[in-house]
Design an enzyme around this catalytic site. Structure first.
Site, mmCIF file in Angstrom:
data_model
loop_
_atom_site.group_PDB
_atom_site.id
_atom_site.type_symbol
_atom_site.label_atom_id
_atom_site.label_comp_id
_atom_site.label_asym_id
_atom_site.label_seq_id
_atom_site.Cartn_x
_atom_site.Cartn_y
_atom_site.Cartn_z
ATOM 1 N N HIS A 16 0.740 -1.097 0.108
ATOM 2 C CA HIS A 16 -0.180 -0.010 -0.069
ATOM 3 C C HIS A 16 0.786 1.221 -0.004
ATOM 4 O O HIS A 16 0.212 2.378 -0.459
ATOM 5 C CB HIS A 16 -0.851 0.226 1.154
ATOM 6 C CG HIS A 16 -1.827 -0.849 1.112
ATOM 7 N ND1 HIS A 16 -3.101 -1.004 0.051
ATOM 8 C CD2 HIS A 16 -2.440 -2.056 2.257
ATOM 9 C CE1 HIS A 16 -3.631 -2.155 0.581
ATOM 10 N NE2 HIS A 16 -3.456 -2.655 1.660
ATOM 11 N N ASP A 27 -3.720 -10.996 -1.785
ATOM 12 C CA ASP A 27 -3.986 -10.219 -0.207
ATOM 13 C C ASP A 27 -5.587 -9.865 -0.476
ATOM 14 O O ASP A 27 -6.179 -9.802 -1.795
ATOM 15 C CB ASP A 27 -3.089 -9.266 -0.215
ATOM 16 C CG ASP A 27 -3.404 -8.286 1.237
ATOM 17 O OD1 ASP A 27 -4.358 -8.191 1.395
ATOM 18 O OD2 ASP A 27 -2.255 -8.500 1.919
ATOM 19 N N HIS A 65 -6.735 -7.201 0.133
ATOM 20 C CA HIS A 65 -7.099 -5.775 -0.119
ATOM 21 C C HIS A 65 -5.888 -5.616 -1.466
ATOM 22 O O HIS A 65 -5.170 -6.275 -1.777
ATOM 23 C CB HIS A 65 -6.220 -5.060 0.947
ATOM 24 C CG HIS A 65 -6.855 -5.288 2.065
ATOM 25 N ND1 HIS A 65 -6.452 -5.831 3.299
ATOM 26 C CD2 HIS A 65 -7.738 -4.644 2.908
ATOM 27 C CE1 HIS A 65 -7.086 -5.871 4.305
ATOM 28 N NE2 HIS A 65 -8.028 -4.924 4.075
ATOM 29 N N ASP A 104 -4.291 -12.392 4.680
ATOM 30 C CA ASP A 104 -5.802 -12.074 5.110
ATOM 31 C C ASP A 104 -6.809 -12.294 4.457
ATOM 32 O O ASP A 104 -7.927 -12.008 4.436
ATOM 33 C CB ASP A 104 -5.793 -10.515 5.383
ATOM 34 C CG ASP A 104 -4.968 -9.957 3.963
ATOM 35 O OD1 ASP A 104 -4.897 -10.361 3.090
ATOM 36 O OD2 ASP A 104 -5.005 -8.540 4.169
#
Length: 423
Positions: free
Chosen positions: A136, A171, A173, A260
């Site tokens: 990120h 991931d 995200h 995750d």
């Protein structure tokens, strides 16, 4: 193992870094994963290297000098004096200032850069850094628990040798920081399978987002809903990745392995099993290209540790020999009540991904890929390495362990540490 050379980066200090009370990011998870790697005797098949910390000159290959200087200077004790910079660089809230934060970034970034160089030099076929994968972070902005984007730095290193690099992100995200960094490039294809919608962080990665200018078509986003299970995931991953390998023809692959996306994660909303997650690694490993494997998200620490230990076995090709009952280890009580490597994980959410929607996503992406052409790049003069080879080689933890007959003591595995919230 099929003769594949696997280098594994690990720093025993990584588990001592602590984001703060109640923060979901626990670097200690990497220490737990390493403990399982050693207790399954996987270290015998690995070249284990302690990374050299990245320097400012390495980090500014992507990040702005002002941002790196700020990360070097800020501490919990002086952050109030630097409040304007905190706001400027988005360092607050989910990206807190904690003790030795810059050293933490140096370690995980140095490992990813070093791992990329191992692949460039042909010293490894596969390189692993479970402490990395901070997808990120932006050029001058912290985001989503990430301060330095080690993935971008590693890809830039790989591009010094390889014409085309494929980045794959599993991931839960969206891999926004990496996609943004290469948004206009046709030498890096970014592929992200992630939850999208319902204001889920970071809110980017729609199906229609596919790159800009010269990079149009070289970003692939696979937006998914809650409850994605193994069968649904694999039904997208395999055909999409097969088409990408055929059309883009990468020379190296970087895989961000955020855990995750597993069922039951504290922040995740998917229902993947540990073997299902690991099948992505097995699929990409089978292409035989230089492969850099990084960590990422994952907030149920015991499941993250199990997952990355299992995937280390997958990358070595020995996962079938790993007993499902965990071997005795320093953190055995953490893995209760089942004490298994790949227990059945309770679904977090019902699967909201309708088959017709997934079929449509797959069809749209495959149609776009039909028109994709691999970029043609001719090298005239290779850019210098980020680090000297002696610097990259680091400390051979594997040799030290072999000399002790595999004793996973505090030097190799590490014990204790702050923030030992292992739920």
């Amino acid at each position: 193992m099929g003769g594949r050379k696997v280098t594994y980066y690990y720093d025993p200090d990584i588990g001592d870094f602590y984001y703060g009370q109640g923060h979901p990011m626990k670097p200690h998870r990497v220490r737990l994963a390493h403990c399982l790697v050693t207790r399954y005797d996987l270290w015998r098949h690995l070249d284990i290297v302690r990374p050299r910390p990245a320097r400012k000159c390495d980090l500014v290959e992507f990040h702005s000098p002002d941002y790196v200087d700020f990360l070097r200077a800020v501490t919990p004790g002086n952050q109030e004096e630097l409040s304007a910079a905190l706001k400027q660089f988005s360092v607050a809230g989910d990206c807190p200032i904690f003790d030795r934060m810059y050293q933490y970034c140096q370690i995980y970034a140095g490992a990813s850069i070093g791992a990329a160089m191992q692949l460039n030099y042909g010293r490894a076929d596969i390189a692993i850094n479970w402490a990395g994968g901070m997808h990120h972070a932006k050029k001058a902005e912290a985001s989503g628990f990430c301060y330095i984007n080690d993935i971008v730095l590693a890809i830039l290193e790989l591009l010094k040798v390889h014409s085309r690099v494929l980045y794959v992100d599993i991931d839960v995200h969206h891999g926004d920081g990496v996609e943004e960094a290469f948004l206009t490039s046709d030498r890096v294809m970014t592929v992200s399978f992630h939850k999208y919608g319902d204001n889920f962080f970071p809110g980017t990665g729609d199906l229609g987002d596919c790159g800009l200018a010269g990079g149009r078509g070289y970003a692939v986003n696979v937006p998914l809903r809650n409850g994605m299970d193994d069968a649904s995931y694999e039904g997208l991953f395999r055909p999409i990745m097969t088409a990408i390998m055929e059309r883009f023809q990468p020379e190296a692959i970087v895989l961000q392995s955020g855990a995750d996306s597993l069922a039951g994660d504290k922040l995740g909303v998917f229902n993947l099993s540990i073997p299902g997650h690991g099948r992505c690694h097995a699929f990409l490993r089978a292409f035989g290209l230089p492969l850099l494997v990084l960590g990422g998200g994952g907030y149920k620490v015991k499941n993250v540790a199990r997952c990355w230990a299992y995937e280390t076995g997958v990358l070595l090709g020995v996962e079938s020999s790993m007993s499902d009952m965990l071997p005795p280890n320093d953190y055995f009580e953490v893995f209760g009540p089942d004490y298994r490597l790949a227990p059945t994980l309770a679904p977090a959410k019902p699967n909201q991904n309708k088959r017709e929607t997934l079929d449509k996503i797959r069809h749209i992406i495959l149609e776009r890929l039909r028109n994709l052409q691999p970029s043609g790049v001719s090298f005239h003069e290779r850019a210098p390495d980020a680090l000297s080879w002696d610097f990259v080689s680091g400390t051979g933890l594997g040799m030290a362990m072999k000399a002790r007959g595999g004793d996973a003591d505090a030097d190799a595995v590490g014990r204790g540490g702050w923030g030992m919230d292992t739920a």
